[in-house]
Design a protein around this motif. Structure first.
Motif, PDB file in Angstrom:
ATOM      1  N   SER A 160       0.835  -1.193   0.000  1.00 19.05           N
ATOM      2  CA  SER A 160       0.000   0.000   0.000  1.00 19.05           C
ATOM      3  C   SER A 160       0.874   1.249   0.000  1.00 19.05           C
ATOM      4  O   SER A 160       2.091   1.185   0.202  1.00 19.05           O
ATOM      5  N   LEU A 161       0.232   2.391  -0.232  1.00 24.48           N
ATOM      6  CA  LEU A 161       0.980   3.645  -0.289  1.00 24.48           C
ATOM      7  C   LEU A 161       1.626   3.955   1.062  1.00 24.48           C
ATOM      8  O   LEU A 161       2.752   4.443   1.125  1.00 24.48           O
ATOM      9  N   GLU A 162       0.915   3.666   2.155  1.00 23.58           N
ATOM     10  CA  GLU A 162       1.482   3.921   3.489  1.00 23.58           C
ATOM     11  C   GLU A 162       2.718   3.051   3.740  1.00 23.58           C
ATOM     12  O   GLU A 162       3.711   3.497   4.323  1.00 23.58           O
ATOM     13  N   GLU A 163       2.651   1.780   3.289  1.00 25.25           N
ATOM     14  CA  GLU A 163       3.804   0.896   3.470  1.00 25.25           C
ATOM     15  C   GLU A 163       4.999   1.366   2.648  1.00 25.25           C
ATOM     16  O   GLU A 163       6.141   1.303   3.104  1.00 25.25           O
ATOM     17  N   LEU A 164       4.747   1.837   1.421  1.00 22.73           N
ATOM     18  CA  LEU A 164       5.834   2.327   0.583  1.00 22.73           C
ATOM     19  C   LEU A 164       6.485   3.566   1.201  1.00 22.73           C
ATOM     20  O   LEU A 164       7.715   3.719   1.168  1.00 22.73           O
ATOM     21  N   VAL A 165       5.646   4.454   1.751  1.00 22.14           N
ATOM     22  CA  VAL A 165       6.191   5.649   2.413  1.00 22.14           C
ATOM     23  C   VAL A 165       7.026   5.248   3.624  1.00 22.14           C
ATOM     24  O   VAL A 165       8.098   5.817   3.888  1.00 22.14           O
ATOM     25  N   ALA A 166       6.551   4.249   4.369  1.00 25.71           N
ATOM     26  CA  ALA A 166       7.302   3.792   5.539  1.00 25.71           C
ATOM     27  C   ALA A 166       8.640   3.175   5.138  1.00 25.71           C
ATOM     28  O   ALA A 166       9.633   3.294   5.861  1.00 25.71           O
ATOM     29  N   MET A 167       8.701   2.527   3.965  1.00 25.51           N
ATOM     30  CA  MET A 167       9.971   1.978   3.476  1.00 25.51           C
ATOM     31  C   MET A 167      10.943   3.076   3.075  1.00 25.51           C
ATOM     32  O   MET A 167      12.161   2.915   3.188  1.00 25.51           O
ATOM     33  N   GLY A 168      10.412   4.201   2.584  1.00 19.70           N
ATOM     34  CA  GLY A 168      11.295   5.268   2.117  1.00 19.70           C
ATOM     35  C   GLY A 168      11.769   6.201   3.212  1.00 19.70           C
ATOM     36  O   GLY A 168      12.777   6.895   3.022  1.00 19.70           O
ATOM     37  N   ARG A 169      11.077   6.246   4.364  1.00 25.72           N
ATOM     38  CA  ARG A 169      11.477   7.176   5.432  1.00 25.72           C
ATOM     39  C   ARG A 169      12.892   6.908   5.942  1.00 25.72           C
ATOM     40  O   ARG A 169      13.657   7.851   6.156  1.00 25.72           O
ATOM     41  N   PRO A 170      13.281   5.639   6.198  1.00 29.93           N
ATOM     42  CA  PRO A 170      14.662   5.420   6.670  1.00 29.93           C
ATOM     43  C   PRO A 170      15.720   5.903   5.689  1.00 29.93           C
ATOM     44  O   PRO A 170      16.801   6.334   6.093  1.00 29.93           O
ATOM     45  N   VAL A 171      15.418   5.849   4.388  1.00 26.83           N
ATOM     46  CA  VAL A 171      16.386   6.322   3.385  1.00 26.83           C
ATOM     47  C   VAL A 171      16.567   7.828   3.510  1.00 26.83           C
ATOM     48  O   VAL A 171      17.687   8.353   3.466  1.00 26.83           O
ATOM     49  N   VAL A 172      15.453   8.563   3.669  1.00 27.94           N
ATOM     50  CA  VAL A 172      15.528  10.020   3.808  1.00 27.94           C
ATOM     51  C   VAL A 172      16.276  10.388   5.090  1.00 27.94           C
ATOM     52  O   VAL A 172      17.094  11.313   5.105  1.00 27.94           O
ATOM     53  N   GLU A 173      16.006   9.660   6.165  1.00 21.20           N
ATOM     54  CA  GLU A 173      16.700   9.948   7.416  1.00 21.20           C
ATOM     55  C   GLU A 173      18.180   9.623   7.326  1.00 21.20           C
ATOM     56  O   GLU A 173      19.004  10.303   7.939  1.00 21.20           O
ATOM     57  N   ARG A 174      18.527   8.599   6.537  1.00 19.24           N
ATOM     58  CA  ARG A 174      19.927   8.193   6.451  1.00 19.24           C
ATOM     59  C   ARG A 174      20.758   9.154   5.606  1.00 19.24           C
ATOM     60  O   ARG A 174      21.874   9.507   5.984  1.00 19.24           O
ATOM     61  N   ILE A 175      20.214   9.596   4.449  1.00 25.61           N
ATOM     62  CA  ILE A 175      21.003  10.457   3.558  1.00 25.61           C
ATOM     63  C   ILE A 175      20.680  11.932   3.732  1.00 25.61           C
ATOM     64  O   ILE A 175      21.365  12.779   3.165  1.00 25.61           O
ATOM     65  N   GLY A 176      19.627  12.259   4.486  1.00 33.30           N
ATOM     66  CA  GLY A 176      19.307  13.649   4.761  1.00 33.30           C
ATOM     67  C   GLY A 176      18.616  14.389   3.639  1.00 33.30           C
ATOM     68  O   GLY A 176      18.519  15.615   3.674  1.00 33.30           O
ATOM     69  N   GLN A 177      18.108  13.673   2.632  1.00 32.70           N
ATOM     70  CA  GLN A 177      17.397  14.319   1.533  1.00 32.70           C
ATOM     71  C   GLN A 177      16.506  13.283   0.849  1.00 32.70           C
ATOM     72  O   GLN A 177      16.632  12.084   1.088  1.00 32.70           O
ATOM     73  N   VAL A 178      15.586  13.770  -0.012  1.00 38.15           N
ATOM     74  CA  VAL A 178      14.669  12.895  -0.725  1.00 38.15           C
ATOM     75  C   VAL A 178      15.295  12.560  -2.078  1.00 38.15           C
ATOM     76  O   VAL A 178      15.235  13.369  -3.012  1.00 38.15           O
ATOM     77  N   ASP A 179      15.925  11.401  -2.172  1.00 38.92           N
ATOM     78  CA  ASP A 179      16.598  10.945  -3.389  1.00 38.92           C
ATOM     79  C   ASP A 179      15.736   9.881  -4.052  1.00 38.92           C
ATOM     80  O   ASP A 179      15.515   8.801  -3.509  1.00 38.92           O
ATOM     81  N   ARG A 180      15.217  10.189  -5.238  1.00 36.57           N
ATOM     82  CA  ARG A 180      14.308   9.268  -5.931  1.00 36.57           C
ATOM     83  C   ARG A 180      14.966   7.929  -6.228  1.00 36.57           C
ATOM     84  O   ARG A 180      14.366   6.873  -6.032  1.00 36.57           O
ATOM     85  N   GLU A 181      16.203   7.955  -6.696  1.00 37.52           N
ATOM     86  CA  GLU A 181      16.879   6.712  -7.060  1.00 37.52           C
ATOM     87  C   GLU A 181      17.129   5.841  -5.835  1.00 37.52           C
ATOM     88  O   GLU A 181      16.946   4.616  -5.875  1.00 37.52           O
ATOM     89  N   ALA A 182      17.560   6.461  -4.730  1.00 37.57           N
ATOM     90  CA  ALA A 182      17.832   5.680  -3.520  1.00 37.57           C
ATOM     91  C   ALA A 182      16.546   5.078  -2.955  1.00 37.57           C
ATOM     92  O   ALA A 182      16.535   3.928  -2.510  1.00 37.57           O
ATOM     93  N   ILE A 183      15.440   5.836  -2.992  1.00 38.61           N
ATOM     94  CA  ILE A 183      14.179   5.317  -2.479  1.00 38.61           C
ATOM     95  C   ILE A 183      13.655   4.201  -3.370  1.00 38.61           C
ATOM     96  O   ILE A 183      13.158   3.174  -2.891  1.00 38.61           O
ATOM     97  N   ALA A 184      13.773   4.372  -4.698  1.00 42.01           N
ATOM     98  CA  ALA A 184      13.328   3.322  -5.618  1.00 42.01           C
ATOM     99  C   ALA A 184      14.145   2.045  -5.431  1.00 42.01           C
ATOM    100  O   ALA A 184      13.608   0.932  -5.459  1.00 42.01           O
ATOM    101  N   GLU A 185      15.443   2.175  -5.211  1.00 42.97           N
ATOM    102  CA  GLU A 185      16.283   1.002  -4.973  1.00 42.97           C
ATOM    103  C   GLU A 185      15.908   0.308  -3.668  1.00 42.97           C
ATOM    104  O   GLU A 185      15.887  -0.926  -3.587  1.00 42.97           O
ATOM    105  N   GLU A 186      15.596   1.084  -2.631  1.00 41.51           N
ATOM    106  CA  GLU A 186      15.202   0.498  -1.346  1.00 41.51           C
ATOM    107  C   GLU A 186      13.907  -0.304  -1.483  1.00 41.51           C
ATOM    108  O   GLU A 186      13.786  -1.415  -0.958  1.00 41.51           O
ATOM    109  N   ILE A 187      12.934   0.245  -2.219  1.00 36.69           N
ATOM    110  CA  ILE A 187      11.637  -0.422  -2.342  1.00 36.69           C
ATOM    111  C   ILE A 187      11.728  -1.638  -3.259  1.00 36.69           C
ATOM    112  O   ILE A 187      11.236  -2.725  -2.927  1.00 36.69           O
ATOM    113  N   ARG A 188      12.378  -1.465  -4.420  1.00 39.52           N
ATOM    114  CA  ARG A 188      12.356  -2.527  -5.424  1.00 39.52           C
ATOM    115  C   ARG A 188      13.396  -3.606  -5.185  1.00 39.52           C
ATOM    116  O   ARG A 188      13.114  -4.795  -5.345  1.00 39.52           O
ATOM    117  N   GLU A 189      14.598  -3.192  -4.817  1.00 36.48           N
ATOM    118  CA  GLU A 189      15.683  -4.159  -4.687  1.00 36.48           C
ATOM    119  C   GLU A 189      15.798  -4.708  -3.269  1.00 36.48           C
ATOM    120  O   GLU A 189      15.876  -5.921  -3.079  1.00 36.48           O
TER     121      GLU A 189
END
Length: 270
Positions: free
Chosen positions: A208-237
């Motif tokens: 669901s959309l909420e689950e996808l957002v929850a998967m991307g939050r740790p990436v934003v907290e880790r790199i300090g910015q909203v990186d589309r490629e890093a979030i897509a890699e976290e969700i898909r790979e």
């Protein structure tokens, strides 16, 4: 992959040559504007180095607000135009002072245009190198090679010869086997074997959309910015979930709003 490594090495070599050509022209311009001593060696680094760093910043800020991207584009554009103008002016002035000889003689416009190749090649090489690093080639999977080998063996069997004949059951054999199956032994219990439910192959079902957002939050907290490629890699790979580009953009927008609100709250508290 070997091919990717060779391309990276070629781009790095191209960037080094372009930087050396532009560096020579900009250093002579530093001398012409009366920059003192060893500081003339730092003048080209300020201009061309800023171009290289600015190109990297543009790629990192692809999901940033529009005004931030426009600001960075303006800085990179100003530095690029300055480098091109300085290289062209240096070449034109030297061309005007050169004595007429037996060698090739070019007009000032041609000399100015050709001198702009070096700073443009430097910016383009830096951009290509960063793009290749952020989008590596997919690794070679052993399963695909095994599938190709199995397909080749099957093709060879079809061409090599006919398959051995399968014996056909006669009517007598069929009636005998039917009688045996119809009269089981009363003294023994026949266990009922049920086939296990088939497993689903491939990736887990869509989240669901909420689950996808929850998967991307740790990436934003880790790199300090909203990186589309890093979030897509976290969700898909990493998480192994399927997500379309439109759904991924919704996740990016939500994370960007949360990141902006968190940054604003930190700034207001300071």
């Amino acid at each position: 992959m070997p091919g990717t490594a060779a391309i990276r090495a070629g781009i790095a070599l191209l960037a080094a040559f372009a930087f050396a050509l532009s560096y020579d022209a900009l250093r002579q311009m530093a001398v012409a504007i009366h920059v003192r001593g060893v500081l003339t060696y730092a003048f080209p680094l300020v201009i061309d180095g800023f171009i290289a760093i600015g190109v990297g910043a543009l790629l990192m800020l692809r999901t940033a607000p529009l005004r931030s991207r426009v600001y960075v584009w303006g800085l990179v554009g100003a530095a690029t135009v300055t480098s091109i103008w300085a290289n062209a002016l240096h070449a034109v002035r030297l061309n005007q002072q050169a004595r007429h000889g037996d060698g090739l003689r070019l007009d000032d416009l041609t000399v100015g245009i050709l001198s702009a190749v070096a700073p443009l090649a430097l910016a383009g090489a830096v951009h290509l190198y960063i793009v290749i690093r952020r989008h590596p080639a997919p690794p070679h999977r052993a399963g695909s090679a095994a599938g190709v080998e199995a397909a080749g063996d099957h093709h060879d069997n079809d061409r090599g010869g006919a398959c051995p004949p399968v014996p056909l059951e006669t009517d007598r054999d069929l009636s005998a086997s039917a009688a045996v199956s119809a009269e089981p032994d009363s003294g023994s219990e026949v266990p009922a074997h049920t086939a296990p439910p088939p497993r689903r192959a491939g990736r887990p079902p869509n989240a669901s959309l909420e689950e996808l957002v929850a998967m991307g939050r740790p990436v934003v907290e880790r790199i300090g910015q909203v990186d589309r490629e890093a979030i897509a890699e976290e969700i898909r790979e990493v998480q192994g979930r399927k997500v379309s580009n439109d759904r991924l953009q919704k996740v990016i927008n939500i994370l960007a709003e949360e990141h902006d609100e968190a940054s604003a709250s930190i700034a207001s508290s300071v």
